[in-house]
Every structure is written in structure tokens, then in C-alpha cells.
Design a protein around this motif. Structure first.
Motif, short mmCIF file in Angstrom:
data_model
loop_
_atom_site.label_atom_id
_atom_site.label_comp_id
_atom_site.label_asym_id
_atom_site.label_seq_id
_atom_site.Cartn_x
_atom_site.Cartn_y
_atom_site.Cartn_z
N THR A 4 0.86 -1.19 0.00
CA THR A 4 0.00 0.00 0.00
C THR A 4 0.89 1.24 0.00
OG1 THR A 4 -1.68 -1.18 1.28
CG2 THR A 4 -1.85 1.22 1.21
N LEU A 5 0.64 2.15 -0.91
CA LEU A 5 1.45 3.37 -0.99
C LEU A 5 0.85 4.43 -0.06
CD1 LEU A 5 1.93 3.60 -4.90
CD2 LEU A 5 3.06 2.10 -3.23
N LEU A 6 1.61 4.80 0.96
CA LEU A 6 1.13 5.80 1.93
C LEU A 6 1.52 7.21 1.51
CD1 LEU A 6 2.15 3.92 5.22
CD2 LEU A 6 -0.09 3.92 4.11
N GLY A 7 2.77 7.37 1.09
CA GLY A 7 3.27 8.67 0.63
C GLY A 7 4.28 8.43 -0.47
N VAL A 8 4.25 9.24 -1.53
CA VAL A 8 5.06 8.91 -2.71
C VAL A 8 5.91 10.08 -3.20
CG1 VAL A 8 3.36 7.17 -3.40
CG2 VAL A 8 3.24 9.45 -4.43
N TYR A 9 6.05 11.12 -2.37
CA TYR A 9 6.78 12.32 -2.83
C TYR A 9 8.12 12.48 -2.14
CZ TYR A 9 2.73 13.69 -5.50
OH TYR A 9 1.71 13.70 -6.43
N GLY A 10 8.99 13.23 -2.77
CA GLY A 10 10.27 13.60 -2.19
C GLY A 10 10.87 14.71 -3.03
N PRO A 11 11.82 15.45 -2.56
CA PRO A 11 12.33 15.47 -1.19
C PRO A 11 11.41 16.26 -0.25
CG PRO A 11 13.53 17.06 -2.53
CD PRO A 11 12.59 16.35 -3.46
N PHE A 12 10.33 16.77 -0.78
CA PHE A 12 9.29 17.41 0.04
C PHE A 12 7.97 17.06 -0.63
CE2 PHE A 12 11.40 20.37 -2.81
CZ PHE A 12 10.38 20.67 -3.69
N PRO A 13 6.87 17.13 0.12
CA PRO A 13 5.60 16.69 -0.47
C PRO A 13 4.98 17.75 -1.37
CG PRO A 13 5.25 17.37 1.80
CD PRO A 13 6.73 17.49 1.55
N ALA A 14 4.21 17.31 -2.35
CA ALA A 14 3.32 18.21 -3.08
C ALA A 14 2.19 18.61 -2.13
CB ALA A 14 2.76 17.49 -4.31
N ALA A 15 1.44 19.65 -2.47
CA ALA A 15 0.37 20.15 -1.60
C ALA A 15 -0.61 19.03 -1.23
CB ALA A 15 -0.38 21.28 -2.31
N GLY A 16 -0.83 18.87 0.06
CA GLY A 16 -1.80 17.88 0.54
C GLY A 16 -1.33 16.44 0.46
N LYS A 17 -0.05 16.22 0.13
CA LYS A 17 0.47 14.86 -0.07
C LYS A 17 1.51 14.52 0.99
CE LYS A 17 -1.78 14.35 -3.99
NZ LYS A 17 -2.85 13.36 -4.18
N GLY A 18 2.08 13.31 0.87
CA GLY A 18 3.07 12.85 1.84
C GLY A 18 4.35 12.38 1.18
N CYS A 19 5.37 12.22 1.99
CA CYS A 19 6.67 11.74 1.50
C CYS A 19 6.78 10.22 1.66
CB CYS A 19 7.81 12.43 2.25
SG CYS A 19 8.06 14.12 1.70
N SER A 20 7.84 9.68 1.06
CA SER A 20 8.04 8.23 0.94
C SER A 20 7.63 7.41 2.16
CB SER A 20 9.51 7.93 0.67
OG SER A 20 9.80 8.20 -0.67
#
Ligand SMILES: [Zn+2]
Ligand SMILES: [Zn+2]
Length: 231
Positions: A4-20
Motif C-alpha cells: 500500500t502506498l502511503l506517501g510517494v513524494y520527495g524530497p518534500f511533499p506536493a500540496a496535501g500529499k506525503g513523503c516516501s
């Protein structure tokens, strides 16, 4: 095995999203891969009430991959998550709390957690980083690269994975500095084919980028938060 993908952004999140951050489950075995921003609230939404994790795996200690580890520590200290929990990381010095059972990872290190086997491989990044292959009892496997640039031998460590969860942070193939630390979308497509992986999920999406090139490989797709894969 389920991812399950919980957060998929880096090195900082897009608006309203989460990191790895990714949850791997196989029967009752439950492993958290990285814990970037947003991971704990998303995990608590998936697992109501008291939590139990068999292990937390940190690919490396950049904040977009381990930024919430102290929030997990607080959760355990407040008795809302079973402790101690095994914590795999290529660097373990900072994890001194008794709620963690730290285990140092390195190239070739293997561990058995519940019904799955974890095999770690050193990858190429700015700091010490280990990717991990997780294999279930039926031989089905997932390979998570953590953050990594392309390097000689990456096809070997990812070979034949049923699902390749790969750092595809870059779109610009001319950014030589960034290419030392991350793969491009195009490199991940090449890697999936070269390593004969069943499919690739392109993650660690750049939090500041809105443009994503179309993927020419039908077995590759961009990571979307909340997506679930049966492996
Ligand atoms: Zn990262
Ligand atoms: Zn990193």
C-alpha cells in the motif's frame, strides 16, 4: 503479499500529499518501508486502534524517508503501538530509545520477519542507503530501491522482482548533479525491462514538479497515494 502506498513524494511533499512511505503486508506480517511526512496519520487510518508492526525499514536517514520516526516512537511510548519494534537502517546510532530494536543493514544482509525474507543491497545515493528485496514464502518479491541513482549492477539486485518500487524523482536527464543521487523516469523504465521485473511503480515523485512525461512501457506506472498492489 500486499503493498500500500502511503506517501510517494520527495524530497518534500506536493500540496496535501506525503513523503516516501509504504506498507507491506503478508498474512499477519506487517512491515513499514520508510516513514516520511504523513505516514503515521495514513497508517492510523488503515489500522484503527492499537498498532502492531513487525518491523520498520528505513532506506536511509534523509528527512523525506524518516521524518516521522520520532512520532512512531511517541506512539509506542504512549502504549498505542507494540514495542519494541525491529528497526532496520543503514545507520543506527541515533536510535537509542528502548522502543526500537535497531539492526544495521548493509550489502547482502538478510533477515527473516514473519513470513517474508528481507535482503538488503547497497545502492547509490548521497548518504548510506540500502534498497531491499522482500520475498514471500511463494517466492513472490518486491524490490524497493529507496533513493538511488543508476549504477552498474542495479539490474542484478532488482532482477526478476515481481514489483519494482523505484526512485524516479527526475524528469530532466541533463541535471548531472541530481543524476548522482536519483534515477529519471526514463532510467526506471529501462531498468524494469533490463531486470525483467513484472511491473514498476515509479515513486519518490518530485514534490515541486507538476509535469510528468507519458510512460511508454505499459508495465510501468506512476505511484499514487493510496494505491494497493497484490504481488
Ligand atoms: Zn528522498
Ligand atoms: Zn535521499
Amino acid at each position: 503479499m500486499k503493498l500500500t502506498l502511503l506517501g510517494v513524494y520527495g524530497p518534500f511533499p506536493a500540496a496535501g500529499k506525503g513523503c516516501s512511505s509504504y506498507l507491506v503486508e503478508d498474512g499477519d506480517t506487517r512491515i513499514l518501508l520508510d516513514c516520511g511526512s504523513g505516514s503515521l496519520s495514513r497508517l492510523r487510518a488503515l489500522i484503527p486502534g492499537r498498532m502492531r508492526l513487525d518491523a520498520i525499514v528505513l532506506s536511509h536517514l534523509h528527512a523525506d524517508h524518516c521524518g516521522e520516526i520520532d512520532l512512531f516512537r511517541y506512539l509506542m511510548e504512549f502504549g498505542l503501538c507494540d514495542a519494541p519494534v525491529t528497526l532496520f537502517s543503514p545507520e543506527i546510532e541515533r536510535f537509542t530509545s528502548p522502543v526500537f530494536r535497531p539492526v544495521r543493514t548493509y550489502d547482502g544482509f538478510e533477515a527473516k520477519i514473519g513470513t517474508v525474507t528481507l535482503r538488503f543491497s547497497e545502492v547509490r545515493h548521497a548518504v548510506k542507503t540500502t534498497g531491499v528485496r522482500i520475498t514471500d514464502e511463494n517466492g513472490r518479491s518486491l524490490f524497493y530501491t529507496g533513493d538511488s541513482a543508476w549504477f552498474d549492477g542495479i539490474e542484478d539486485i532488482t532482477k526478476d522482482a515481481d514489483l519494482l518500487l523505484a526512485d524516479a524523482c527526475l524528469v530532466d536527464e541533463s541535471n548531472e548533479k541530481a543524476l548522482k543521487n536519483h534515477m529519471t523516469v526514463f532510467e526506471v523504465m529501462r531498468l524494469r525491462a533490463a531486470a525483467h521485473c513484472g511491473r514498476a511503480v515509479l515513486t519518490h515523485r518530485f514534490g515541486g514538479e507538476t509535469y510528468l512525461p507519458a510512460l511508454s512501457d505499459p508495465f510501468c506506472e506512476y505511484a499514487e497515494e493510496g494505491a494497493v498492489y497484490e504481488i
